[in-house]
Design an enzyme around this catalytic site. Structure first.
Site, PDB file in Angstrom:
ATOM      1  N   ARG A 112       0.872  -1.178   0.387  1.00 13.96           N
ATOM      2  CA  ARG A 112      -0.027   0.124   0.085  1.00 13.96           C
ATOM      3  C   ARG A 112       1.231   0.853  -0.524  1.00 13.96           C
ATOM      4  O   ARG A 112       0.213   2.492  -0.493  1.00 13.96           O
ATOM      5  CB  ARG A 112      -0.975   0.052   0.785  1.00 13.96           C
ATOM      6  CG  ARG A 112      -2.418  -1.055   1.157  1.00 13.96           C
ATOM      7  CD  ARG A 112      -2.893  -1.146   1.840  1.00 13.96           C
ATOM      8  NE  ARG A 112      -2.382  -1.681   3.553  1.00 13.96           N
ATOM      9  CZ  ARG A 112      -2.852  -2.722   3.497  1.00 13.96           C
ATOM     10  NH1 ARG A 112      -2.383  -4.143   3.092  1.00 13.96           N
ATOM     11  NH2 ARG A 112      -1.901  -3.415   5.184  1.00 13.96           N
ATOM     12  N   GLU A 114       5.600 -10.332  14.674  1.00  7.33           N
ATOM     13  CA  GLU A 114       4.384 -10.426  15.490  1.00  7.33           C
ATOM     14  C   GLU A 114       5.385 -11.896  16.185  1.00  7.33           C
ATOM     15  O   GLU A 114       5.792 -12.432  17.028  1.00  7.33           O
ATOM     16  CB  GLU A 114       3.123 -10.118  15.819  1.00  7.33           C
ATOM     17  CG  GLU A 114       2.323 -10.005  17.570  1.00  7.33           C
ATOM     18  CD  GLU A 114       1.416  -9.509  17.190  1.00  7.33           C
ATOM     19  OE1 GLU A 114       0.961  -9.400  16.114  1.00  7.33           O
ATOM     20  OE2 GLU A 114       0.872  -9.937  18.646  1.00  7.33           O
TER      21      GLU A 114
HETATM   22  P1  AMP Z   1       4.769  -2.747  12.182  1.00  3.99           P
HETATM   23  O1  AMP Z   1       5.702  -2.977  11.773  1.00  3.99           O
HETATM   24  O2  AMP Z   1       3.894  -3.332  13.613  1.00  3.99           O
HETATM   25  O3  AMP Z   1       3.910  -0.586  11.554  1.00  3.99           O
HETATM   26  O4  AMP Z   1       3.523  -2.351  10.975  1.00  3.99           O
HETATM   27  C1  AMP Z   1       3.095  -1.970   9.925  1.00  3.99           C
HETATM   28  C2  AMP Z   1       3.096  -2.690   8.693  1.00  3.99           C
HETATM   29  O5  AMP Z   1       1.745  -3.218   8.932  1.00  3.99           O
HETATM   30  C3  AMP Z   1       2.764  -1.256   7.042  1.00  3.99           C
HETATM   31  O6  AMP Z   1       3.002  -1.989   6.025  1.00  3.99           O
HETATM   32  C4  AMP Z   1       1.203  -1.949   6.872  1.00  3.99           C
HETATM   33  O7  AMP Z   1       0.416  -2.005   6.251  1.00  3.99           O
HETATM   34  C5  AMP Z   1       0.782  -3.118   8.262  1.00  3.99           C
HETATM   35  N1  AMP Z   1       0.228  -3.096   9.165  1.00  3.99           N
HETATM   36  C6  AMP Z   1       0.045  -3.728  10.225  1.00  3.99           C
HETATM   37  N2  AMP Z   1      -0.669  -3.370  11.362  1.00  3.99           N
HETATM   38  C7  AMP Z   1      -1.738  -2.886  10.632  1.00  3.99           C
HETATM   39  C8  AMP Z   1      -3.410  -2.844  11.066  1.00  3.99           C
HETATM   40  N3  AMP Z   1      -4.222  -2.647  12.397  1.00  3.99           N
HETATM   41  N4  AMP Z   1      -4.320  -2.772   9.975  1.00  3.99           N
HETATM   42  C9  AMP Z   1      -3.336  -2.542   8.925  1.00  3.99           C
HETATM   43  N5  AMP Z   1      -2.393  -3.120   8.360  1.00  3.99           N
HETATM   44  C10 AMP Z   1      -1.624  -2.889   8.873  1.00  3.99           C
END
Ligand code: AMP
Length: 196
Positions: free
Chosen positions: A80, A117
């Site tokens: 995205r 995670e």
């Molecule tokens: P993070 O690495 O945990 O910051 O997760 C960010 C990435 O995961 C981004 O590329 C988001 O597109 C996706 N992502 C993580 N959590 C969500 C969520 N609750 N809803 C949509 N996309 C998420």
């Protein structure tokens, strides 16, 4: 801004262009419980992307941020981040650099492996796209724990380029992504159009 022959601007004569305050971007992000697995509240940005006024506003606001950071190019995180990043790069008249999941880049790459995670993932970038010292703005749709954003910053640094800022549509404030990035580099500008 489009200027008409009588000197007025697009915003002043086109009633279809709403003022900034008339668009509530956050109302165009849907929350989908238990996707892609139980316990995750997925934030679906497709209603915002499908709304022309909202998309235009979001791209304008993100472009404003990266204009200030004086980016030479915009890097977007698959997938995205590609949609937003390419539009912002085009608005600024600069190039777009895709940061890709593994197995998608046919030419030599820099690679960063990072923890999710559950398990691990990788981001890659074509080596020929980045030169030492280039100022790179990074875009994704959502900042959650900050692991993906941190990996993207590391990837740019691996190429000896200079990550000058990170921006996203939506920051999930409780998950600590901003703090994680700040611990890495307290001077890195971070910008979210919406914080929930
Ligand atoms: P993070 O690495 O945990 O910051 O997760 C960010 C990435 O995961 C981004 O590329 C988001 O597109 C996706 N992502 C993580 N959590 C969500 C969520 N609750 N809803 C949509 N996309 C998420």
């Amino acid at each position: 801004m489009v200027t008409a022959s009588d000197g007025s601007t697009a915003n002043s004569f086109n009633p279809k262009v709403p003022r900034t305050s008339e668009i509530d971007l956050s109302s165009l992000i849907a929350a989908v419980p238990d996707y892609p697995k139980p316990g995750i509240l997925f934030k679906d940005i497709t209603p915002l992307l499908a709304n022309g006024d909202a998309l235009t506003l979001a791209i304008d606001l993100l472009a404003d941020f990266f204009r200030v950071t004086e980016s030479d190019a915009i890097a977007g995180i698959e997938a995205r981040g590609f949609i937003l990043g390419a539009a912002v790069a085009s608005a600024l008249g600069i190039g777009f650099i895709p940061l890709r999941k593994p197995g998608k880049s046919p030419r030599p790459v820099h690679t960063v492996r990072y923890a999710l995670e559950y398990g691990e993932d990788e981001l890659q970038v074509h080596r020929h796209l980045l030169e030492p010292g280039m100022r790179i703005g990074i875009i994704d749709d959502v900042l959650a724990t900050g692991g993906t954003a941190a990996a993207s910053i590391e990837l740019i640094e691996k190429a000896q380029a200079n990550p000058v800022g990170f921006a996203c549509l939506l920051e999930l404030g409780a998950l600590g992504g901003r703090e994680r990035l700040a611990r890495r580099d307290a001077n890195m500008p971070i910008h979210a159009l919406i914080v929930q």
